[in-house]
Scaffold this motif. Structure first.
Motif, PDB file in Angstrom:
ATOM      1  N   GLU A 352       1.550  -1.079  -0.041  1.00  0.00           N
ATOM      2  CA  GLU A 352      -0.269  -0.135  -0.087  1.00  0.00           C
ATOM      3  C   GLU A 352       0.683   1.198  -0.212  1.00  0.00           C
ATOM      4  N   ASP A 353       2.008   1.012   0.724  1.00  0.00           N
ATOM      5  CA  ASP A 353       3.046   2.119   0.838  1.00  0.00           C
ATOM      6  C   ASP A 353       3.615   2.626  -0.072  1.00  0.00           C
ATOM      7  N   ALA A 354       3.995   1.627  -1.326  1.00  0.00           N
ATOM      8  CA  ALA A 354       4.469   1.656  -2.219  1.00  0.00           C
ATOM      9  C   ALA A 354       3.734   1.529  -3.043  1.00  0.00           C
ATOM     10  N   ARG A 355       2.291   1.877  -3.511  1.00  0.00           N
ATOM     11  CA  ARG A 355       1.068   2.490  -4.823  1.00  0.00           C
ATOM     12  C   ARG A 355       1.514   3.753  -4.580  1.00  0.00           C
ATOM     13  N   ARG A 356       1.909   4.395  -3.269  1.00  0.00           N
ATOM     14  CA  ARG A 356       1.637   6.002  -3.252  1.00  0.00           C
ATOM     15  C   ARG A 356       2.612   6.704  -3.448  1.00  0.00           C
ATOM     16  N   HIS A 357       3.911   5.368  -3.915  1.00  0.00           N
ATOM     17  CA  HIS A 357       5.398   6.535  -3.925  1.00  0.00           C
ATOM     18  C   HIS A 357       5.172   5.514  -5.227  1.00  0.00           C
ATOM     19  N   LYS A 358       4.660   5.256  -6.028  1.00  0.00           N
ATOM     20  CA  LYS A 358       4.819   4.887  -7.247  1.00  0.00           C
ATOM     21  C   LYS A 358       5.079   5.403  -8.903  1.00  0.00           C
ATOM     22  N   ASN A 359       4.879   6.892  -8.241  1.00  0.00           N
ATOM     23  CA  ASN A 359       5.869   7.552  -9.159  1.00  0.00           C
ATOM     24  C   ASN A 359       7.108   7.985  -8.992  1.00  0.00           C
ATOM     25  N   SER A 360       7.248   7.448  -8.325  1.00  0.00           N
ATOM     26  CA  SER A 360       8.907   7.709  -7.932  1.00  0.00           C
ATOM     27  C   SER A 360       9.772   7.047  -7.476  1.00  0.00           C
ATOM     28  N   MET A 361      10.994   6.892  -8.593  1.00  0.00           N
ATOM     29  CA  MET A 361      12.101   5.854  -8.567  1.00  0.00           C
ATOM     30  C   MET A 361      12.869   5.961  -6.926  1.00  0.00           C
ATOM     31  N   ARG A 362      12.376   6.495  -6.515  1.00  0.00           N
ATOM     32  CA  ARG A 362      13.482   7.266  -4.990  1.00  0.00           C
ATOM     33  C   ARG A 362      13.711   6.139  -3.855  1.00  0.00           C
ATOM     34  N   SER A 364      11.966   2.633  -5.098  1.00  0.00           N
ATOM     35  CA  SER A 364      11.946   1.382  -5.944  1.00  0.00           C
ATOM     36  C   SER A 364      12.880   0.727  -5.657  1.00  0.00           C
ATOM     37  N   GLU A 365      14.366   0.754  -5.340  1.00  0.00           N
ATOM     38  CA  GLU A 365      14.931  -0.252  -4.833  1.00  0.00           C
ATOM     39  C   GLU A 365      14.992  -1.251  -3.024  1.00  0.00           C
ATOM     40  N   TRP A 366      14.416   0.161  -2.393  1.00  0.00           N
ATOM     41  CA  TRP A 366      13.508   0.271  -1.109  1.00  0.00           C
ATOM     42  C   TRP A 366      12.541  -1.344  -0.755  1.00  0.00           C
ATOM     43  N   PHE A 367      11.730  -0.993  -1.436  1.00  0.00           N
ATOM     44  CA  PHE A 367      10.586  -1.491  -2.148  1.00  0.00           C
ATOM     45  C   PHE A 367      10.884  -3.152  -2.859  1.00  0.00           C
ATOM     46  N   ALA A 368      11.487  -2.920  -3.684  1.00  0.00           N
ATOM     47  CA  ALA A 368      12.028  -4.222  -3.945  1.00  0.00           C
ATOM     48  C   ALA A 368      12.416  -5.322  -3.264  1.00  0.00           C
ATOM     49  N   GLN A 369      13.425  -4.764  -2.374  1.00  0.00           N
ATOM     50  CA  GLN A 369      14.151  -5.518  -1.249  1.00  0.00           C
ATOM     51  C   GLN A 369      12.877  -6.094  -0.514  1.00  0.00           C
ATOM     52  N   ALA A 370      12.253  -5.218  -0.130  1.00  0.00           N
ATOM     53  CA  ALA A 370      11.428  -5.099   0.753  1.00  0.00           C
ATOM     54  C   ALA A 370      10.196  -7.343   0.490  1.00  0.00           C
ATOM     55  N   ASP A 371       9.974  -6.523  -0.460  1.00  0.00           N
ATOM     56  CA  ASP A 371       8.629  -7.855  -1.727  1.00  0.00           C
ATOM     57  C   ASP A 371       9.238  -8.787  -1.311  1.00  0.00           C
ATOM     58  N   ARG A 372      10.662  -9.021  -1.837  1.00  0.00           N
ATOM     59  CA  ARG A 372      11.593 -10.008  -2.564  1.00  0.00           C
ATOM     60  C   ARG A 372      11.133 -11.148  -1.160  1.00  0.00           C
ATOM     61  N   GLN A 373      10.235 -12.476  -1.310  1.00  0.00           N
ATOM     62  CA  GLN A 373       9.922 -13.495  -0.186  1.00  0.00           C
ATOM     63  C   GLN A 373      11.804 -14.105   0.154  1.00  0.00           C
ATOM     64  N   PRO A 374      11.297 -14.085   1.168  1.00  0.00           N
ATOM     65  CA  PRO A 374      12.803 -14.703   2.330  1.00  0.00           C
ATOM     66  C   PRO A 374      12.114 -16.011   1.877  1.00  0.00           C
ATOM     67  N   PRO A 375      13.431 -16.650   2.366  1.00  0.00           N
ATOM     68  CA  PRO A 375      13.741 -18.159   2.831  1.00  0.00           C
ATOM     69  C   PRO A 375      13.695 -18.481   4.269  1.00  0.00           C
ATOM     70  N   LEU A 401      12.295  19.499  -2.377  1.00  0.00           N
ATOM     71  CA  LEU A 401      12.065  18.790  -3.585  1.00  0.00           C
ATOM     72  C   LEU A 401      13.286  18.793  -4.524  1.00  0.00           C
ATOM     73  N   SER A 402      13.096  17.928  -5.285  1.00  0.00           N
ATOM     74  CA  SER A 402      14.464  18.273  -5.388  1.00  0.00           C
ATOM     75  C   SER A 402      14.432  17.569  -6.814  1.00  0.00           C
ATOM     76  N   LEU A 403      15.585  17.446  -8.277  1.00  0.00           N
ATOM     77  CA  LEU A 403      15.434  16.027  -9.702  1.00  0.00           C
ATOM     78  C   LEU A 403      16.072  15.519  -9.224  1.00  0.00           C
ATOM     79  N   GLU A 404      17.019  15.007  -8.413  1.00  0.00           N
ATOM     80  CA  GLU A 404      16.968  13.359  -7.842  1.00  0.00           C
ATOM     81  C   GLU A 404      16.298  12.549  -8.693  1.00  0.00           C
ATOM     82  N   LEU A 405      16.819  12.133  -9.054  1.00  0.00           N
ATOM     83  CA  LEU A 405      16.133  10.428 -10.504  1.00  0.00           C
ATOM     84  C   LEU A 405      16.832   9.311  -9.434  1.00  0.00           C
ATOM     85  N   THR A 406      17.895   9.692  -9.009  1.00  0.00           N
ATOM     86  CA  THR A 406      18.815   7.983  -8.861  1.00  0.00           C
ATOM     87  C   THR A 406      17.947   7.269  -7.693  1.00  0.00           C
ATOM     88  N   PRO A 407      17.911   6.164  -7.266  1.00  0.00           N
ATOM     89  CA  PRO A 407      16.743   5.278  -6.742  1.00  0.00           C
ATOM     90  C   PRO A 407      18.036   4.780  -5.377  1.00  0.00           C
TER      91      PRO A 407
END
Length: 640
Positions: A352-362, A364-375, A401-407
């Motif tokens: 749900e939080d990730a959807r609120r930030h779907k327009n930001s790449m900042r 993305s890597e944090w959400f992706a790591q947390a969303d991985r299924q752990p062993p 506010l900045s134009l920084e696009l690097t995750p």
């Protein structure tokens, strides 16, 4: 030794507990924490809220208890050794210290209703004769005769300093001194009813306390041998005295500079140390022992060690649950079922939080790591999901506010993590998903707020659960799972909160104030960016605000005077715990009023200290009178 239905309900200070039971329940860790100089000639003040262990310490040095320690050497070797090392016990001759225990619980504060000068003389006279009587009865217990009347073989001798005594005679036999003390007490009570009709000259009058001087100069010879060469005077419950009596007692004892230790025990007093009167120096004239600091203060691990010893000793006295340590029956980790239920829900909230930030790449890597299924799903990976949500919310509310696009990288996520954030993640999981938080030995001890009686009350609730599981599952170890522990501990916390109106003078107002503080702390704890991680558990009054409470007088607003009484009682009764707050460059010093840790469980708050919010006397007055009016529905949200 088989014991009652619940050994954690018995209070060691109660006289219904035999000396033999007392010795078996007594923790040698208590003796370890006493200072080396506690048996030196001086005034030693033991302070704590109710149930802090004052009377237990004093009882350990009474004659019957010391003799029980001596006889219990094979089973209580650690306590025995420490008492021998301090010179309290002799390996061949037994107790060497005569502990004289006196309580001020009744019979002093109402003496007399008028005539202040005469009242001081009566107070001194009554205390003196009672100390003499208690000394002789304690002597009878020490040498194991049934009463002071059977001490005909004891002779009393005195050092040359005893010639200074004016109010206490130097009798050479126990019978003479008992007769004098009993007659003196009768005279006092015969005249109390008609004190208004007596002149000061006809009332018992003394210019100083003399019982301490008598006790340190008298020698007891029994069958030609000196007994009880060391003395200790213990006066309990001095908070029951009127303030003027208490001040006079301490002042005059300090002036006497006794050669024997005098222990005074009292409940804690809020805002000011009334024991240390003007001109008296703590450390030189009087030695102060706040018991919550003696048991470890802010060092929770010290109290855990002390508490484990107490609980294990109680646990060994019961037979309903198979033997072992108390802690081994408390599961200290979340089970697979609890994790399997909570993990998918935590992932859903993260998405749900990730959807609120779907327009930001900042992020993305944090959400992706947390969303991985752990062993393996364990508590760490569960709490990491909440840590990610907290850190995302913090970054989103704080960055410009900045134009920084690097995750942001996974490494930056780890760098921003901390123990405080992990603590916030745990209490958030408890609030949002009902993941157990209040379980395990360490959190049980934290909930006790460095108070032995609270520790035993909480342990009693858990022990009932152990017994119930033992009845239902005779073949299985009755280990309490985290959810079962939390349920019982929170039920105990609710009982504590509900009992406040019935057990305190300003109980209804105190309950309203505490509920308001609890609600206020919850509103600031459960902000999704956890700005006060791991949470807020107290409120702070600056020194300027504290001065408003200290200036209570005829011109004071009645509501401020009422708040002062309520806060005073809450601190004295361990419902609020005070900690000094140092000044900084942008604020003055002050005092933080932390909620009692058991009440933190009632309000669903974390157990750590440190998180507090500034408040004012006016706001606390409003909370005391009408309570805190909710400003919003409680839900995890971001604070700007």
């Amino acid at each position: 030794m088989a014991y009652r239905a619940n050994p954690f309900l018995e209070r060691m200070s109660e006289r219904t507990t035999s000396d033999q039971e007392f010795v078996h329940m007594f923790s040698p860790k208590i003796l370890e924490r006493l200072r080396e100089d506690c048996l030196e000639g001086a005034i030693h003040v033991f302070r704590s809220p109710p149930g802090g262990g004052k009377t237990t310490i004093l009882r350990a040095f009474t004659p019957n208890a010391l003799r029980a320690f001596w006889h219990a050497k094979p089973t209580q070797a650690e306590s025995y050794r420490q008492l021998v090392e301090r010179g309290v016990l002799d390996e061949q001759q037994g107790p060497q210290l005569l502990g004289v225990f006196l309580s001020c619980a009744a019979g002093y504060a109402d003496l007399p209703p008028g005539a202040a000068d005469a009242g001081e003389g009566i107070f001194r006279a009554l205390l003196d004769c009672r100390v003499v009587l208690r000394t002789l009865r304690s002597l009878a217990e020490l040498i194991e005769v049934s009463s002071a009347d059977q001490l005909d073989d004891v002779r009393l001798e005195y050092s040359s300093l005893a010639q200074e005594l004016k109010a206490i005679p130097l009798g050479s036999t126990v019978g003479e001194m008992v007769a004098w003390a009993e007659q003196r007490e009768r005279e006092i009570y015969n005249q109390l009813d008609s004190i208004v009709g007596h002149s000061a000259a006809t009332m018992p009058s003394q210019s100083r306390f003399e019982a301490v001087l008598w006790l340190q100069t008298v020698r007891f010879l029994y069958n030609g041998r000196q007994v009880a060469p060391k003395r200790l005077l213990m006066i309990d419950d001095i908070q029951k005295l009127r303030k003027s009596q208490r001040s006079m007692l301490v002042d005059e004892l300090v002036v006497l500079r006794p050669a024997i230790p005098v222990w005074l025990a009292s409940r804690s007093i809020a805002f000011a140390d009334e024991f240390l009167s003007q001109g008296v120096r703590e450390g030189r004239d009087i030695r102060d022992y706040p018991l919550e600091e003696l048991w470890g203060g802010r060092s929770s691990q010290q109290f855990v060690t002390f508490a484990q010893n107490i609980l294990d000793r109680r646990f060994a006295l019961q037979t309903a649950v198979p033997g072992g340590s108390f802690g081994q029956y408390l599961s200290d980790g979340l089970g697979a079922k609890e994790l399997d239920e909570a993990y998918p829900q935590a992932v859903a909230k993260l998405r749900e939080d990730a959807r609120r930030h779907k327009n930001s790449m900042r992020y993305s890597e944090w959400f992706a790591q947390a969303d991985r299924q752990p062993p393996i799903i364990n508590s760490e990976v569960l709490y990491d999901l909440f840590v990610t949500r907290i850190l995302v919310a913090r970054d989103a509310t704080s960055r410009q506010l900045s134009l920084e696009l690097t995750p942001l990288t996974a490494g930056e996520l780890e760098d921003r993590d901390s123990s405080a954030v992990k603590g916030a993640a745990e209490i958030f999981a408890n609030y949002e998903l009902r993941v157990p938080y209040f379980f395990g030995m360490e959190r049980l001890c934290a909930m006790a707020t460095s108070n032995v009686e609270e520790l035993l009350s909480l342990a009693a609730a858990l022990y009932e659960g152990m017994k119930a599981k033992q009845v239902l599952r005779r073949q299985a170890q009755p280990q309490l799972l985290p959810r079962e522990q939390e349920r019982r501990l929170r039920e105990a916390a609710t009982r504590k909160r509900d009992f406040i109106p019935r057990s305190h003078t300003e109980g209804t107002r105190a309950q309203r104030l505490l509920d308001s503080v609890g609600q206020f702390c919850r509103e600031r704890t459960f902000l999704i960016n956890a700005p006060y991680a791991p949470g807020v558990t107290g409120v702070r009054l600056s020194n300027s605000e504290i001065q408003k409470l200290m200036r209570v007088g005829k011109t004071t607003e009645p509501s401020t005077a009422l708040l002062s009484r309520v806060l005073f009682e809450c601190v004295a009764e361990n419902l609020l715990v005070t900690r000094e707050s140092s000044p900084s460059t942008n604020r003055e010093g002050g005092t933080v009023f932390y909620l009692n840790r058991t009440l933190c469980a009632q309000y669903g708050l974390p157990l750590q200290y440190g998180g507090w919010q500034e408040t004012s006397v006016q706001k606390l007055v409003e909370w005391t009178e009408v309570g805190l009016q909710p400003t919003r529905s409680l839900a995890l949200e971001v604070v700007q």
